[in-house]
Design an enzyme around this catalytic site. Structure first.
Site, PDB file in Angstrom:
ATOM      1  N   GLU A 162       0.842  -1.197   0.000  1.00  0.00           N
ATOM      2  CA  GLU A 162       0.000   0.000   0.000  1.00  0.00           C
ATOM      3  C   GLU A 162       0.880   1.251   0.000  1.00  0.00           C
ATOM      4  O   GLU A 162       1.806   1.352   0.777  1.00  0.00           O
ATOM      5  CB  GLU A 162      -0.906  -0.025   1.248  1.00  0.00           C
ATOM      6  CG  GLU A 162      -1.894   1.104   1.305  1.00  0.00           C
ATOM      7  CD  GLU A 162      -2.624   1.286  -0.022  1.00  0.00           C
ATOM      8  OE1 GLU A 162      -3.276   0.334  -0.487  1.00  0.00           O
ATOM      9  OE2 GLU A 162      -2.534   2.375  -0.614  1.00  0.00           O
ATOM     10  N   LYS A 222       8.261  -1.713  -2.424  1.00  0.00           N
ATOM     11  CA  LYS A 222       7.662  -0.921  -1.336  1.00  0.00           C
ATOM     12  C   LYS A 222       8.750  -0.367  -0.417  1.00  0.00           C
ATOM     13  O   LYS A 222       8.745   0.818  -0.084  1.00  0.00           O
ATOM     14  CB  LYS A 222       6.689  -1.805  -0.543  1.00  0.00           C
ATOM     15  CG  LYS A 222       6.078  -1.145   0.653  1.00  0.00           C
ATOM     16  CD  LYS A 222       5.222   0.047   0.279  1.00  0.00           C
ATOM     17  CE  LYS A 222       4.970   0.922   1.476  1.00  0.00           C
ATOM     18  NZ  LYS A 222       4.244   2.139   1.176  1.00  0.00           N
ATOM     19  N   CYS A 278       6.213   4.286   9.198  1.00  0.00           N
ATOM     20  CA  CYS A 278       6.806   3.528   8.086  1.00  0.00           C
ATOM     21  C   CYS A 278       8.271   3.822   7.781  1.00  0.00           C
ATOM     22  O   CYS A 278       9.065   2.887   7.651  1.00  0.00           O
ATOM     23  CB  CYS A 278       5.993   3.760   6.821  1.00  0.00           C
ATOM     24  SG  CYS A 278       4.334   3.086   6.952  1.00  0.00           S
TER      25      CYS A 278
HETATM   26  P1  NAD Z   1      -1.896  -0.554  12.692  1.00  0.00           P
HETATM   27  O1  NAD Z   1      -1.109  -0.880  13.904  1.00  0.00           O
HETATM   28  O2  NAD Z   1      -2.656   0.727  12.622  1.00  0.00           O
HETATM   29  O3  NAD Z   1      -2.981  -1.723  12.445  1.00  0.00           O
HETATM   30  C1  NAD Z   1      -2.696  -3.085  12.518  1.00  0.00           C
HETATM   31  C2  NAD Z   1      -3.885  -3.794  13.182  1.00  0.00           C
HETATM   32  O4  NAD Z   1      -3.687  -5.196  13.077  1.00  0.00           O
HETATM   33  C3  NAD Z   1      -4.055  -3.486  14.667  1.00  0.00           C
HETATM   34  O5  NAD Z   1      -5.338  -2.914  14.894  1.00  0.00           O
HETATM   35  C4  NAD Z   1      -3.893  -4.864  15.355  1.00  0.00           C
HETATM   36  O6  NAD Z   1      -4.765  -5.032  16.466  1.00  0.00           O
HETATM   37  C5  NAD Z   1      -4.277  -5.806  14.234  1.00  0.00           C
HETATM   38  N1  NAD Z   1      -3.743  -7.159  14.384  1.00  0.00           N
HETATM   39  C6  NAD Z   1      -2.470  -7.556  14.643  1.00  0.00           C
HETATM   40  N2  NAD Z   1      -2.385  -8.893  14.658  1.00  0.00           N
HETATM   41  C7  NAD Z   1      -3.615  -9.382  14.411  1.00  0.00           C
HETATM   42  C8  NAD Z   1      -4.157 -10.688  14.282  1.00  0.00           C
HETATM   43  N3  NAD Z   1      -3.387 -11.772  14.400  1.00  0.00           N
HETATM   44  N4  NAD Z   1      -5.483 -10.817  14.029  1.00  0.00           N
HETATM   45  C9  NAD Z   1      -6.271  -9.721  13.883  1.00  0.00           C
HETATM   46  N5  NAD Z   1      -5.797  -8.449  13.983  1.00  0.00           N
HETATM   47  C10 NAD Z   1      -4.502  -8.279  14.242  1.00  0.00           C
HETATM   48  O7  NAD Z   1      -0.901  -0.678  11.457  1.00  0.00           O
HETATM   49  P2  NAD Z   1      -0.989   0.070  10.040  1.00  0.00           P
HETATM   50  O8  NAD Z   1      -0.447   1.443  10.143  1.00  0.00           O
HETATM   51  O9  NAD Z   1      -2.348  -0.128   9.482  1.00  0.00           O
HETATM   52  O10 NAD Z   1       0.059  -0.777   9.197  1.00  0.00           O
HETATM   53  C11 NAD Z   1      -0.217  -2.087   8.762  1.00  0.00           C
HETATM   54  C12 NAD Z   1       0.828  -2.492   7.743  1.00  0.00           C
HETATM   55  O11 NAD Z   1       0.742  -1.648   6.593  1.00  0.00           O
HETATM   56  C13 NAD Z   1       2.276  -2.391   8.217  1.00  0.00           C
HETATM   57  O12 NAD Z   1       2.999  -3.450   7.664  1.00  0.00           O
HETATM   58  C14 NAD Z   1       2.750  -1.084   7.625  1.00  0.00           C
HETATM   59  O13 NAD Z   1       4.134  -1.082   7.395  1.00  0.00           O
HETATM   60  C15 NAD Z   1       2.002  -1.042   6.321  1.00  0.00           C
HETATM   61  N6  NAD Z   1       1.765   0.302   5.786  1.00  0.00           N
HETATM   62  C16 NAD Z   1       1.377   1.320   6.610  1.00  0.00           C
HETATM   63  C17 NAD Z   1       1.110   2.583   6.081  1.00  0.00           C
HETATM   64  C18 NAD Z   1       0.673   3.738   6.956  1.00  0.00           C
HETATM   65  O14 NAD Z   1       0.647   4.857   6.459  1.00  0.00           O
HETATM   66  N7  NAD Z   1       0.350   3.519   8.220  1.00  0.00           N
HETATM   67  C19 NAD Z   1       1.211   2.795   4.708  1.00  0.00           C
HETATM   68  C20 NAD Z   1       1.592   1.735   3.890  1.00  0.00           C
HETATM   69  C21 NAD Z   1       1.869   0.494   4.447  1.00  0.00           C
HETATM   70  C1  UDX Z   2       4.740   7.206   3.983  1.00  0.00           C
HETATM   71  C2  UDX Z   2       4.784   7.112   2.442  1.00  0.00           C
HETATM   72  O1  UDX Z   2       4.703   8.419   1.885  1.00  0.00           O
HETATM   73  C3  UDX Z   2       3.633   6.271   1.947  1.00  0.00           C
HETATM   74  O2  UDX Z   2       3.709   6.111   0.539  1.00  0.00           O
HETATM   75  C4  UDX Z   2       3.720   4.915   2.626  1.00  0.00           C
HETATM   76  O3  UDX Z   2       2.657   4.120   2.177  1.00  0.00           O
HETATM   77  C5  UDX Z   2       3.689   5.059   4.135  1.00  0.00           C
HETATM   78  O4  UDX Z   2       4.757   5.918   4.538  1.00  0.00           O
HETATM   79  P1  UDX Z   2       3.334   8.603   5.755  1.00  0.00           P
HETATM   80  O5  UDX Z   2       4.388   8.182   6.711  1.00  0.00           O
HETATM   81  O6  UDX Z   2       1.915   8.369   6.108  1.00  0.00           O
HETATM   82  O7  UDX Z   2       3.546   7.884   4.341  1.00  0.00           O
HETATM   83  O8  UDX Z   2       3.481  10.172   5.454  1.00  0.00           O
HETATM   84  P2  UDX Z   2       4.468  11.025   4.526  1.00  0.00           P
HETATM   85  O9  UDX Z   2       3.646  12.054   3.861  1.00  0.00           O
HETATM   86  O10 UDX Z   2       5.321  10.194   3.673  1.00  0.00           O
HETATM   87  O11 UDX Z   2       5.374  11.774   5.601  1.00  0.00           O
HETATM   88  C6  UDX Z   2       6.330  11.084   6.402  1.00  0.00           C
HETATM   89  C7  UDX Z   2       7.100  12.065   7.252  1.00  0.00           C
HETATM   90  O12 UDX Z   2       7.967  12.860   6.440  1.00  0.00           O
HETATM   91  C8  UDX Z   2       6.210  13.047   8.009  1.00  0.00           C
HETATM   92  O13 UDX Z   2       6.712  13.239   9.307  1.00  0.00           O
HETATM   93  C9  UDX Z   2       6.327  14.310   7.194  1.00  0.00           C
HETATM   94  O14 UDX Z   2       6.102  15.467   7.957  1.00  0.00           O
HETATM   95  C10 UDX Z   2       7.769  14.224   6.717  1.00  0.00           C
HETATM   96  N1  UDX Z   2       8.021  15.008   5.494  1.00  0.00           N
HETATM   97  C11 UDX Z   2       7.419  14.656   4.322  1.00  0.00           C
HETATM   98  C12 UDX Z   2       8.879  16.089   5.554  1.00  0.00           C
HETATM   99  O15 UDX Z   2       9.415  16.397   6.611  1.00  0.00           O
HETATM  100  N2  UDX Z   2       9.115  16.801   4.412  1.00  0.00           N
HETATM  101  C13 UDX Z   2       8.530  16.488   3.224  1.00  0.00           C
HETATM  102  O16 UDX Z   2       8.799  17.188   2.237  1.00  0.00           O
HETATM  103  C14 UDX Z   2       7.651  15.389   3.188  1.00  0.00           C
END
Ligand code: NAD
Ligand code: UDX
Length: 464
Positions: A162, A222, A278
């Site tokens: 994602e 990713k 991330c």
């Molecule tokens: P998060 O902690 O917000 O959510 C994960 C959820 O999974 C939690 O609510 C937890 O309770 C649940 N969970 C864990 N183990 C479980 C199980 N065995 N059964 C059911 N539920 C379970 O995490 P997130 O930010 O959504 O990230 C999820 C993944 O996506 C990570 O690998 C992260 O690196 C990736 N990712 C995150 C972002 C972002 O912006 N947060 C963007 C791209 C990719």
């Molecule tokens: C990031 C990636 O952008 C996204 O594609 C991936 O799926 C998850 O990780 P996120 O962490 O949600 O997303 O936010 P992002 O907008 O990337 O910002 C990350 C950090 O960098 C923030 O603290 C932001 O303030 C900082 N940032 C970003 C800067 O300081 N300067 C910039 O120009 C851009």
């Protein structure tokens, strides 16, 4: 094969918004998002859409449209797995805090638990989709678990990382730059599974933006994307320090550099340091993978992005202490913003946590205002760092509900999140109610420098 039932394990920042949009755009497909966290699921099901567990612009409208129609949030994990033809795994993959790879490798225990649960429950063939960000070749491990513990069920593993960013998740999901799907391109079953997932996205994403590739390339893409993005922030932040020494303005430098079409204007905003769940985790993971293959130069190269980021957070806090006549002991300092960026209530790895910790070590009295982050979360973040006792954290740091209260009678303000509302505060009134000289340390270059100085503030922006 047309998918009718989707299950997503993990109702977090990715699972929740992503599945909401998939359900919105595929009204004929039932999408059930499951989580072990009962409180989180209850919040996703709350009648009052202001109580959703995640703050994300536009999310409430999508949930309103699809929830109860073909979008469901539940704690009945087994049932949802059993009924689905396609299962997304979207659980957290934090940095390991123990054992081999501690502090670097991704902790895959939640992923493995999901795989074992899927294997235990499934009686029909499943397409398992890695939505979580995972180390290269995790799909193989998943397949081994599924094939060796299942009961004759056929599994196809896809990687579908994602790319949404928090704060713009719904916009990113509605209009993605690309959708990446990795699968077994050498078998018919693999190609069919990929096509089934392509069809889900093709309901709203133009076909030419849906890329298919092999699983390993997808997984590594990713980590690479996040490493490149974080590297740009560390690059401009490195320049911000040089700007402060030389009198150059980092925004001017970024503008001039970003107009080069080979470089481009995005992700060149100097800041107090990148945060979020991330960037750091994924780069550490990349460093760990490189080291495990003996690629020490590759590992050192990427680790430098983290080293620079840690330095930026520390030097911002150190500059506050130095400027306030080398002591902040007993001085009130207002922190505006706690989230790691605007338009999210997520605080994971937020620079604010580290700045607050540094200043608390110098015995400052901190008052925090953030429009979306709860007091409970702020204390949980500080307690998690573990520098001080819970009692001390609550004594030295207070959380208030207006920016004015945070700044009143303070010596200095540090702007740590670029919330739009900070731009239009009554800065004159705030100035009048601060101790003099009144300082602002703008960690986001958010405010109008000239105006702040005219009001009377001693104003320091990151990178001038
Ligand atoms: P998060 O902690 O917000 O959510 C994960 C959820 O999974 C939690 O609510 C937890 O309770 C649940 N969970 C864990 N183990 C479980 C199980 N065995 N059964 C059911 N539920 C379970 O995490 P997130 O930010 O959504 O990230 C999820 C993944 O996506 C990570 O690998 C992260 O690196 C990736 N990712 C995150 C972002 C972002 O912006 N947060 C963007 C791209 C990719
Ligand atoms: C990031 C990636 O952008 C996204 O594609 C991936 O799926 C998850 O990780 P996120 O962490 O949600 O997303 O936010 P992002 O907008 O990337 O910002 C990350 C950090 O960098 C923030 O603290 C932001 O303030 C900082 N940032 C970003 C800067 O300081 N300067 C910039 O120009 C851009």
């Amino acid at each position: 094969m047309k998918i009718k039932n989707i299950c997503c394990i993990g109702a977090g920042y990715v699972g929740g918004p992503t599945m909401s949009v998939i359900a919105q755009k595929n009204p004929g497909v039932n999408v059930t998002v499951v989580d072990l966290n009962e409180k989180r699921i209850a919040a996703w099901n709350d009648e009052d859409l202001d109580n959703l567990p995640i703050y994300e612009p536009g999310l409430a409208d999508v949930v309103k449209e699809a929830r109860g129609r073909n979008l469901f949030f539940s704690t009945e994990v087994d049932k949802a797995i059993a009924e689905a033809e396609m299962i997304f795994i979207s659980v957290n993959t934090p940095t390991k805090t123990y054992g081999i790879g501690k502090g670097m490798a991704a902790d895959l225990k939640y992923i493995e638990l999901c795989a074992r649960q899927i294997a235990r429950v499934s009686t029909t063939d499943k397409i398992v989709v890695e939505k979580s960000t995972l180390p290269v070749r995790t799909a193989q491990a998943l397949k081994n678990i599924l094939d060796n513990t299942g009961n004759g069920v056929n599994y196809q593993i896809l990687s579908n990382p994602e790319f949404l960013a928090e704060g713009t998740a719904i916009e990113d999901l509605h209009n993605p730059d690309r959708i990446l799907i990795g699968g077994d391109m050498d078998s018919k079953e693999g190609r069919d599974a990929m096509q089934a997932l392509v069809d889900v996205y093709a309901e709203w994403v133009p076909k030419e933006q849906i890329l298919t590739t092999n699983v390993w390339s997808s997984e590594l893409s990713k980590l690479t994307a996040n490493a490149f993005l974080a590297q740009r922030v560390s690059s401009i932040n490195a320049m911000s320090e040089l700007c402060e020494k030389t009198g150059a303005d980092v925004s001017e430098v970024a503008k001039a550099v970003g107009m080069d079409s080979r470089i481009g204007p995005k992700f060149l905003k100097a800041s107090v340091g990148f945060g979020g769940s991330c960037f750091q985790k994924d780069i550490l993971n990349l460093v760990y993978i490189a080291k495990s293959y003996g690629l020490n130069e590759v590992a050192d190269y990427w680790e430098q992005v983290i080293i620079m980021n840690d330095h930026q957070k520390r030097r911002f806090a150190a500059n506050i202490v130095k400027t306030l006549f080398n002591t902040v002991s007993g001085k009130k300092i207002a922190l505006l913003g706690w989230a790691f960026k605007k338009d999210t209530n997520d605080t994971r790895e937020s620079a604010a946590i580290y700045v607050a910790d540094y200043l608390l070590n110098e015995q400052a009295e901190i008052v925090v205002y953030d429009p979306k982050v709860t007091e409970e979360q702020i204390y949980a973040d500080l307690d998690y760092i573990g520098t001080r006792s819970e009692v001390e954290n609550r004594k030295l740091l207070k959380v208030v509900r207006t920016p004015f209260l945070a700044c009143e009678n303070s010596h200095a303000i540090a702007v740590l999140t670029e919330w739009d509302e900070f731009k239009s505060l009554d800065w004159k009134k705030i100035y009048e109610n601060m101790l003099k000289p009144a300082f602002i340390f703008d960690g986001r270059k958010l405010l109008d420098q000239k105006r702040m100085k005219e009001i009377g503030f001693e104003y320091y922006a990151i990178g001038n």
